[in-house]
Motif scaffolding. Structure first.
Motif, PDB file in Angstrom:
ATOM      1  N   TYR A  70       0.850  -1.191   0.000  1.00 24.14           N
ATOM      2  CA  TYR A  70       0.000   0.000   0.000  1.00 24.14           C
ATOM      3  C   TYR A  70       0.886   1.240   0.000  1.00 24.14           C
ATOM      4  N   ASP A  71       0.430   2.268  -0.678  1.00 24.03           N
ATOM      5  CA  ASP A  71       1.179   3.522  -0.733  1.00 24.03           C
ATOM      6  C   ASP A  71       0.175   4.669  -0.627  1.00 24.03           C
ATOM      7  N   CYS A  72       0.406   5.580   0.295  1.00 21.75           N
ATOM      8  CA  CYS A  72      -0.511   6.715   0.448  1.00 21.75           C
ATOM      9  C   CYS A  72      -0.097   7.891  -0.430  1.00 21.75           C
ATOM     10  N   PHE A  73       1.018   7.772  -1.155  1.00 19.23           N
ATOM     11  CA  PHE A  73       1.514   8.837  -2.037  1.00 19.23           C
ATOM     12  C   PHE A  73       1.704  10.155  -1.284  1.00 19.23           C
ATOM     13  N   GLY A  74       2.104  10.069  -0.023  1.00 20.62           N
ATOM     14  CA  GLY A  74       2.383  11.269   0.758  1.00 20.62           C
ATOM     15  C   GLY A  74       1.176  11.894   1.418  1.00 20.62           C
ATOM     16  N   ALA A  75       0.006  11.270   1.283  1.00 19.08           N
ATOM     17  CA  ALA A  75      -1.206  11.836   1.884  1.00 19.08           C
ATOM     18  C   ALA A  75      -1.142  11.815   3.405  1.00 19.08           C
ATOM     19  N   GLY A  76      -0.488  10.807   3.971  1.00 21.59           N
ATOM     20  CA  GLY A  76      -0.432  10.678   5.425  1.00 21.59           C
ATOM     21  C   GLY A  76       0.212  11.866   6.096  1.00 21.59           C
ATOM     22  N   GLN A  77       1.386  12.257   5.608  1.00 20.22           N
ATOM     23  CA  GLN A  77       2.058  13.390   6.249  1.00 20.22           C
ATOM     24  C   GLN A  77       1.348  14.704   5.958  1.00 20.22           C
ATOM     25  N   ARG A  78       0.682  14.799   4.820  1.00 22.59           N
ATOM     26  CA  ARG A  78      -0.027  16.047   4.514  1.00 22.59           C
ATOM     27  C   ARG A  78      -1.210  16.235   5.462  1.00 22.59           C
ATOM     28  N   VAL A  79      -1.990  15.186   5.635  1.00 22.23           N
ATOM     29  CA  VAL A  79      -3.131  15.281   6.550  1.00 22.23           C
ATOM     30  C   VAL A  79      -2.654  15.505   7.979  1.00 22.23           C
ATOM     31  N   SER A  80      -1.582  14.817   8.370  1.00 16.98           N
ATOM     32  CA  SER A  80      -1.068  14.935   9.737  1.00 16.98           C
ATOM     33  C   SER A  80      -0.488  16.308  10.033  1.00 16.98           C
ATOM     34  N   GLN A  81       0.391  16.779   9.139  1.00 10.28           N
ATOM     35  CA  GLN A  81       1.159  17.986   9.423  1.00 10.28           C
ATOM     36  C   GLN A  81       0.555  19.272   8.881  1.00 10.28           C
ATOM     37  N   VAL A  82      -0.270  19.163   7.828  1.00 10.01           N
ATOM     38  CA  VAL A  82      -0.831  20.356   7.206  1.00 10.01           C
ATOM     39  C   VAL A  82      -2.317  20.499   7.521  1.00 10.01           C
ATOM     40  N   THR A  83      -3.105  19.531   7.103  1.00  7.89           N
ATOM     41  CA  THR A  83      -4.561  19.624   7.302  1.00  7.89           C
ATOM     42  C   THR A  83      -4.926  19.770   8.773  1.00  7.89           C
ATOM     43  N   PHE A  84      -4.244  19.014   9.641  1.00  2.54           N
ATOM     44  CA  PHE A  84      -4.555  19.066  11.068  1.00  2.54           C
ATOM     45  C   PHE A  84      -3.427  19.701  11.885  1.00  2.54           C
ATOM     46  N   GLY A  85      -2.546  20.429  11.208  1.00  6.63           N
ATOM     47  CA  GLY A  85      -1.563  21.261  11.880  1.00  6.63           C
ATOM     48  C   GLY A  85      -0.611  20.577  12.829  1.00  6.63           C
ATOM     49  N   GLY A  86      -0.323  19.289  12.621  1.00  9.09           N
ATOM     50  CA  GLY A  86       0.643  18.598  13.465  1.00  9.09           C
ATOM     51  C   GLY A  86       0.096  18.125  14.791  1.00  9.09           C
ATOM     52  N   ARG A  87      -1.204  18.212  14.981  1.00 13.93           N
ATOM     53  CA  ARG A  87      -1.826  17.742  16.228  1.00 13.93           C
ATOM     54  C   ARG A  87      -2.439  16.366  15.989  1.00 13.93           C
ATOM     55  N   SER A  88      -1.933  15.353  16.660  1.00 11.76           N
ATOM     56  CA  SER A  88      -2.331  13.975  16.394  1.00 11.76           C
ATOM     57  C   SER A  88      -3.702  13.630  16.967  1.00 11.76           C
ATOM     58  N   TRP A  89      -4.238  12.522  16.508  1.00  5.76           N
ATOM     59  CA  TRP A  89      -5.525  12.044  17.003  1.00  5.76           C
ATOM     60  C   TRP A  89      -5.426  11.576  18.456  1.00  5.76           C
ATOM     61  N   ARG A  90      -4.222  11.293  18.919  1.00  2.00           N
ATOM     62  CA  ARG A  90      -4.061  10.936  20.338  1.00  2.00           C
ATOM     63  C   ARG A  90      -4.128  12.193  21.203  1.00  2.00           C
ATOM     64  N   GLU A  91      -3.607  13.299  20.677  1.00  4.96           N
ATOM     65  CA  GLU A  91      -3.666  14.574  21.406  1.00  4.96           C
ATOM     66  C   GLU A  91      -5.063  15.171  21.355  1.00  4.96           C
ATOM     67  N   ALA A  92      -5.767  14.913  20.278  1.00  3.19           N
ATOM     68  CA  ALA A  92      -7.120  15.459  20.099  1.00  3.19           C
ATOM     69  C   ALA A  92      -8.059  14.328  19.689  1.00  3.19           C
ATOM     70  N   PRO A  93      -8.478  13.480  20.629  1.00  2.00           N
ATOM     71  CA  PRO A  93      -9.339  12.340  20.314  1.00  2.00           C
ATOM     72  C   PRO A  93     -10.623  12.729  19.592  1.00  2.00           C
ATOM     73  N   GLU A  94     -11.072  13.955  19.820  1.00  4.70           N
ATOM     74  CA  GLU A  94     -12.302  14.406  19.166  1.00  4.70           C
ATOM     75  C   GLU A  94     -12.127  14.541  17.655  1.00  4.70           C
ATOM     76  N   ASP A  95     -10.875  14.611  17.180  1.00  8.91           N
ATOM     77  CA  ASP A  95     -10.616  14.744  15.749  1.00  8.91           C
ATOM     78  C   ASP A  95     -10.360  13.408  15.053  1.00  8.91           C
ATOM     79  N   THR A  96     -10.352  12.318  15.832  1.00 10.94           N
ATOM     80  CA  THR A  96      -9.998  11.019  15.263  1.00 10.94           C
ATOM     81  C   THR A  96     -10.890  10.633  14.097  1.00 10.94           C
ATOM     82  N   ARG A  97     -12.198  10.750  14.282  1.00 15.90           N
ATOM     83  CA  ARG A  97     -13.136  10.346  13.248  1.00 15.90           C
ATOM     84  C   ARG A  97     -12.976  11.194  11.986  1.00 15.90           C
ATOM     85  N   ARG A  98     -12.846  12.500  12.173  1.00 18.56           N
ATOM     86  CA  ARG A  98     -12.721  13.379  11.021  1.00 18.56           C
ATOM     87  C   ARG A  98     -11.394  13.133  10.306  1.00 18.56           C
ATOM     88  N   MET A  99     -10.330  12.944  11.056  1.00 16.96           N
ATOM     89  CA  MET A  99      -9.028  12.672  10.459  1.00 16.96           C
ATOM     90  C   MET A  99      -9.076  11.371   9.653  1.00 16.96           C
TER      91      MET A  99
END
Length: 310
Positions: A70-99
Motif C-alpha cells: 500500500y502507498d498513500c503517495f504522501g497523503a499521510g504526512q499532509r493530513v497529519s502535518q498540514v490539514t490538522f496542523g501537526g496535532r495527532s488524534w491521540r492529542e485530540a481524540p475528538e478529531d480522530t473520526r474526522r481525520m
C-alpha cells in the motif's frame, strides 16, 4: 510562454511525519493479506506509541503482506502535518473520526497528483501538457483544503476528468507502437503471458492477479490501476512502462533480471537470482484455471492493503 508546472507537496510517503493514519483509518479483513480483522477508525494492534509499526521488519512473515503493498503517495504526512496542523488524534481524540475520514480522500487526490506529475514527463504527450498542469494545480488545491472542504470534494467526478486526460497522454505515448494490444479492464487472472509482446498495450485496470508475465515485454504498456498481486514479472521488461507504481511492484514477484523504470526500486522480497529463461517465446493471453484469490482487498489501483510503517 509555457506556464510553470505546479510543485505540489511531496508525493513520497514519509511515515515518520505521519500519525499512523493508514493504520487507523482503513479497515482490513483477515485473509491472505492480513492476519486479523480491523474496522475502520480503530488503531491497528501493532501501532506503537510513536506511530511506528511494531512488526515493520517482519510484516510478511507475520501475515500482514497487505501492509507492504500500500502507498498513500504522501497523503499521510499532509493530513497529519498540514490539514490538522501537526496535532495527532491521540492529542485530540475528538478529531480522530474526522481525520480518519479526510485521509482516504486526500490519498485518492495524491494518487492522481502522482499520475499527473508522471504524465508531464512524457515528451510525446506535450500536446496535453497545459491541460495536465491545470489538472495538477486543481487537484493540489482540492487536497489543500480544510477538513470540511476536503470531505465535500466529489472525488469520483474529479477522478473521471483526470482519468480522461491521463488516457489522452497515454495514447499519445503509445501511438509509437504499431499493432498494440487492448486489454483495458480485462480479466486476466492467472493468464499465461510468459514472453508476451505487450509493448504499448493498454492494461489499464486489468486484473492480472497471479498472471505469468515472466519475460514479457511491457515497455510503454499502460499499467495504471492494473492489479499485479502475485503476478510473475521475472525477467520482464518494464523499463518505460506507463504509470507503474512502487506499490504495484511490491505486490508482484520478480527477479534480478526484471528491468524497472529508474524511479522505482526492486522490492526486497524479489528473487536475487535470474529465475526466468531469457528470450522466452511470445505468448497469447490464455487464461489459466480460475480459482478464488483469498483475501482480495480493494483500494485504488488494485493495490489494496496497508503501508509499511517504520
Amino acid at each position: 510562454m509555457t506556464e510553470p508546472t505546479p510543485a505540489p507537496i511531496s508525493l513520497l510517503s514519509d511515515c515518520g511525519s505521519c500519525f499512523g493514519l493508514c493504520c487507523v483509518a482503513l479497515p482490513f479483513a483477515a485473509g491472505a493479506d492480513f492476519a486479523v480483522d480491523k474496522p475502520a477508525g480503530t488503531p491497528c494492534r501493532n501501532l506503537q506509541a510513536d506511530f511506528g509499526c511494531g512488526i515493520h521488519a517482519r510484516l510478511r512473515d507475520s501475515g500482514f503482506q497487505g501492509c507492504t503493498v500500500y502507498d498513500c503517495f504522501g497523503a499521510g504526512q499532509r493530513v497529519s502535518q498540514v490539514t490538522f496542523g501537526g496535532r495527532s488524534w491521540r492529542e485530540a481524540p475528538e478529531d480522530t473520526r474526522r481525520m480518519a475520514d479526510v485521509f482516504p480522500v486526500v490519498r485518492q487526490l495524491h494518487e492522481l497528483l502522482w499520475y499527473l506529475t508522471e504524465a508531464l514527463t512524457y515528451e510525446p504527450a506535450r500536446p496535453v501538457h497545459a491541460e495536465l498542469r491545470r489538472a495538477l494545480a486543481e487537484t493540489d488545491r482540492l487536497a489543500a483544503g480544510t477538513p470540511a472542504e476536503i470531505l465535500a470534494v466529489d472525488v469520483p467526478a474529479h477522478r473521471h476528468g483526470v482519468s480522461e486526460l491521463l488516457l489522452k497522454a497515454s495514447e499519445l505515448v503509445r501511438a509509437a507502437v504499431p499493432r498494440r494490444k487492448e486489454h483495458r479492464g480485462a480479466d486476466l487472472f492467472g493468464a499465461r503471458l510468459r514472453g508476451a509482446d505487450l509493448r504499448g498495450a493498454s492494461l489499464r485496470g486489468a486484473l492480472l492477479v497471479a498472471a505469468d508475465l515472466a519475460g514479457a515485454d511491457l515497455r510503454m504498456a499502460d499499467l495504471i490501476g492494473a492489479d499485479l498481486r502475485d503476478a510473475d514479472l521475472a525477467g520482464a521488461d518494464l523499463t518505460d512502462a506507463l504509470f507503474l507504481t512502487q506499490a504495484q511492484l511490491n505486490a508482484a514477484r520478480g527477479d534480478a533480471a526484471t528491468k524497472l523504470p529508474p524511479a522505482l526500486t526492486r522490492p526486497g522480497h524479489w528473487a536475487t537470482t535470474v529465475t526466468a529463461p531469457a528470450g522466452a517465446p511470445a505468448a497469447t493471453a490464455r487464461r489459466g484455471p480460475r480459482k478464488p484469490h483469498p483475501g482480495r482487498s480493494g483500494g485504488q489501483g488494485g493495490t489494496g492493503g496497508r503501508p509499511r510503517r517504520r
